[in-house]
Design an enzyme around this catalytic site. Structure first.
Site, short mmCIF file in Angstrom:
data_model
loop_
_atom_site.label_atom_id
_atom_site.label_comp_id
_atom_site.label_asym_id
_atom_site.label_seq_id
_atom_site.Cartn_x
_atom_site.Cartn_y
_atom_site.Cartn_z
CB CYS A 277 -0.95 0.00 1.20
SG CYS A 277 -1.96 -1.48 1.27
CG HIS B 99 -3.32 3.09 2.37
ND1 HIS B 99 -3.80 2.77 1.12
CD2 HIS B 99 -3.41 1.96 3.13
CE1 HIS B 99 -4.15 1.49 1.12
NE2 HIS B 99 -3.92 0.98 2.31
CG ASN C 141 -6.81 -1.16 1.15
OD1 ASN C 141 -6.04 -0.72 0.29
ND2 ASN C 141 -6.39 -1.65 2.30
O1 UT7 Z 1 -3.97 -1.70 3.40
C1 UT7 Z 1 -3.00 -2.20 4.27
C2 UT7 Z 1 -3.33 -1.93 5.64
N1 UT7 Z 1 -4.57 -2.57 6.03
C3 UT7 Z 1 -5.22 -2.03 7.01
O2 UT7 Z 1 -4.84 -0.99 7.46
C4 UT7 Z 1 -6.41 -2.74 7.59
C5 UT7 Z 1 -6.34 -2.64 9.10
N2 UT7 Z 1 -7.37 -3.37 9.82
C6 UT7 Z 1 -8.68 -3.04 9.80
O3 UT7 Z 1 -9.08 -2.14 9.10
C7 UT7 Z 1 -9.62 -3.76 10.75
O4 UT7 Z 1 -8.87 -4.49 11.67
C8 UT7 Z 1 -10.63 -4.68 10.02
C9 UT7 Z 1 -11.65 -3.85 9.29
C10 UT7 Z 1 -9.92 -5.61 9.08
C11 UT7 Z 1 -11.38 -5.53 11.06
O5 UT7 Z 1 -12.01 -4.71 12.00
P1 UT7 Z 1 -11.91 -5.01 13.56
O6 UT7 Z 1 -12.71 -4.02 14.23
O7 UT7 Z 1 -10.44 -5.08 13.88
O8 UT7 Z 1 -12.62 -6.40 13.67
P2 UT7 Z 1 -12.04 -7.82 14.14
O9 UT7 Z 1 -11.14 -8.38 13.10
O10 UT7 Z 1 -11.51 -7.71 15.53
O11 UT7 Z 1 -13.38 -8.64 14.20
C12 UT7 Z 1 -14.41 -8.31 15.11
C13 UT7 Z 1 -15.56 -9.25 14.88
C14 UT7 Z 1 -15.14 -10.71 14.84
O12 UT7 Z 1 -16.19 -11.48 15.41
P3 UT7 Z 1 -16.06 -12.02 16.93
O13 UT7 Z 1 -14.82 -12.84 16.96
O14 UT7 Z 1 -15.98 -10.79 17.77
O15 UT7 Z 1 -17.33 -12.79 17.11
C15 UT7 Z 1 -15.07 -11.02 13.37
O16 UT7 Z 1 -15.29 -12.37 13.09
O17 UT7 Z 1 -16.14 -8.98 13.59
C16 UT7 Z 1 -16.19 -10.16 12.82
N3 UT7 Z 1 -16.02 -9.81 11.42
C17 UT7 Z 1 -17.06 -9.54 10.62
N4 UT7 Z 1 -18.39 -9.50 10.85
C18 UT7 Z 1 -19.19 -9.18 9.82
C19 UT7 Z 1 -14.87 -9.70 10.72
N5 UT7 Z 1 -15.16 -9.35 9.44
C20 UT7 Z 1 -16.51 -9.25 9.37
C21 UT7 Z 1 -17.40 -8.91 8.33
N6 UT7 Z 1 -18.72 -8.89 8.60
N7 UT7 Z 1 -16.97 -8.62 7.09
#
Ligand code: UT7
Length: 330
Positions: free
Chosen positions: A116, A257, A287
């Site tokens: 990125c 980004h 993204n």
């Molecule tokens: O481009 C390079 C750099 N990339 C980035 O900067 C991305 C950085 N990371 C992020 O933007 C975030 O961490 C994400 C958007 C990827 C994820 O958000 P989060 O708030 O960190 O969520 P999480 O991964 O901790 O997941 C929270 C919950 C989980 O469920 P449980 O375990 O709490 O029951 C996931 O399974 O949300 C669930 N989850 C979803 N639910 C519905 C993860 N993805 C989804 C989804 N829809 N698409």
């Protein structure tokens, strides 16, 4: 008397493929909801390239717009750099496919792999070539067909990414006129495992098993990447200002980004920036990795958000992990 060459933007362009996948479409592919995607990421839709449309095709479309904007022909180009993690082919470089499709036969061509941060890394590279007098007209492209490298069963990643390309011509400019004032690049290989495509390289050559395990698709430790992104992109924005002899408040627009609206807002809070100074377009395109910052810059210019004499910060963070920033005087 020696005459210092200043490098800057001679033209910009971007291209987004026609097909749009909305969050409602994503609900039919994985167990997710528009509400989750919007509140956790800010993304509402993303563009998807056609099956027979490659990274180089999108790159060429963006390049044609940038060349016309710069009033240059493809044969005026000395060098083509394509920043991408989704090349047409592992070898040759996507930049070579682009060179052929554009007919830019005077130009050398190579790809730059910094995920990125690729486009902003490329600005530093292009600046150095122009300021040393090595090359005059450099076509720098950020282009990605990420949808070809996504695990469509992994809701944690497939909702985030989109396809597209942005391009600019970097060349000599009058001092203070579209000039790249400062640039900064960094990397932390100790974080390499946080975001990667594990298969398809020599570590895990493609095989029936690697394909079955989806190892050729993007894997991400989202939470870890999120925390680091906020911290280091804030620091890199400051670094770009300091290296240009500017203060943060001198920036009229910060173009980060476009990974997650919460990351961008957290950077704004850390740096105490007016939220209106943060450019955001991820709601419409998701993204797009190396293409993200240049697509956003091109859109900001075309929407009249960038005026002559404005100071801009461009900042990116990605797999590697890599980090880069630039200060620009428009
Ligand atoms: O481009 C390079 C750099 N990339 C980035 O900067 C991305 C950085 N990371 C992020 O933007 C975030 O961490 C994400 C958007 C990827 C994820 O958000 P989060 O708030 O960190 O969520 P999480 O991964 O901790 O997941 C929270 C919950 C989980 O469920 P449980 O375990 O709490 O029951 C996931 O399974 O949300 C669930 N989850 C979803 N639910 C519905 C993860 N993805 C989804 C989804 N829809 N698409």
């Amino acid at each position: 008397m020696s005459h210092k060459i200043h490098a800057g933007f001679l033209g910009t362009g971007s291209y987004l493929p026609e097909k749009i996948l909305t969050n409602q479409d994503m609900e039919k592919i994985v167990e997710t909801s528009d509400e989750w995607i919007v509140t956790r990421t800010g993304i509402r839709e993303r563009h998807v390239a056609a099956p027979n449309q490659f990274t180089s095709d999108m790159a060429v479309e963006a390049a044609k717009v940038a060349l016309a904007d710069a009033k240059l022909k493809a044969t005026d180009l000395d060098l083509i750099i394509v920043a991408t993690i989704t090349p047409d082919t592992p070898t040759p470089a996507t930049a070579c496919w682009v060179q052929s499709k554009l007919g830019a036969f005077q130009a050398a061509a190579f790809d730059l792999s910094a995920a990125c941060s690729g486009f902003v890394y490329g600005l530093t590279v292009a600046k150095a070539f122009v300021e040393s007098g090595t090359y005059k007209h450099i076509l720098l492209i950020g282009a990605e067909k990420l949808t070809a490298f996504i695990d469509w069963k992994d809701r944690g990643t497939c909702v985030l990414f989109g396809d597209g390309a942005g391009a600019t011509i970097i060349g000599p400019v009058d001092e203070g006129h579209h000039q790249i004032l400062s640039s900064f690049m960094a990397a932390n290989g100790n974080e390499a495992d946080l975001l990667k495509i594990p298969g398809g390289g020599c570590r895990v050559p493609s095989s029936k098993e690697s394909i079955e395990q989806s190892l050729h698709t993007l894997k991400m430790e989202g939470k870890e990447i999120f925390k680091t992104a906020v911290k280091v992109m804030s620091e890199a924005t400051l670094e770009a200002a300091q290296r240009a002899g500017l203060k943060l408040e001198d920036f009229s627009l910060v173009i980060p980004h476009q990974a997650n609206i919460r990351i961008i807002q957290a950077i704004g809070e850390r740096l105490k920036l007016d939220p209106n100074k943060l450019f955001i377009n991820l709601d419409k395109i998701g993204n797009t990795s190396a293409a993200s910052v240049i697509i956003a810059l091109d859109e900001a210019i075309k929407k009249g958000r960038v005026k002559k004499g404005d100071h801009l910060a461009l900042v990116a963070f990605g797999a590697g992990t890599t980090l880069a920033s630039c200060a620009v005087r428009w």
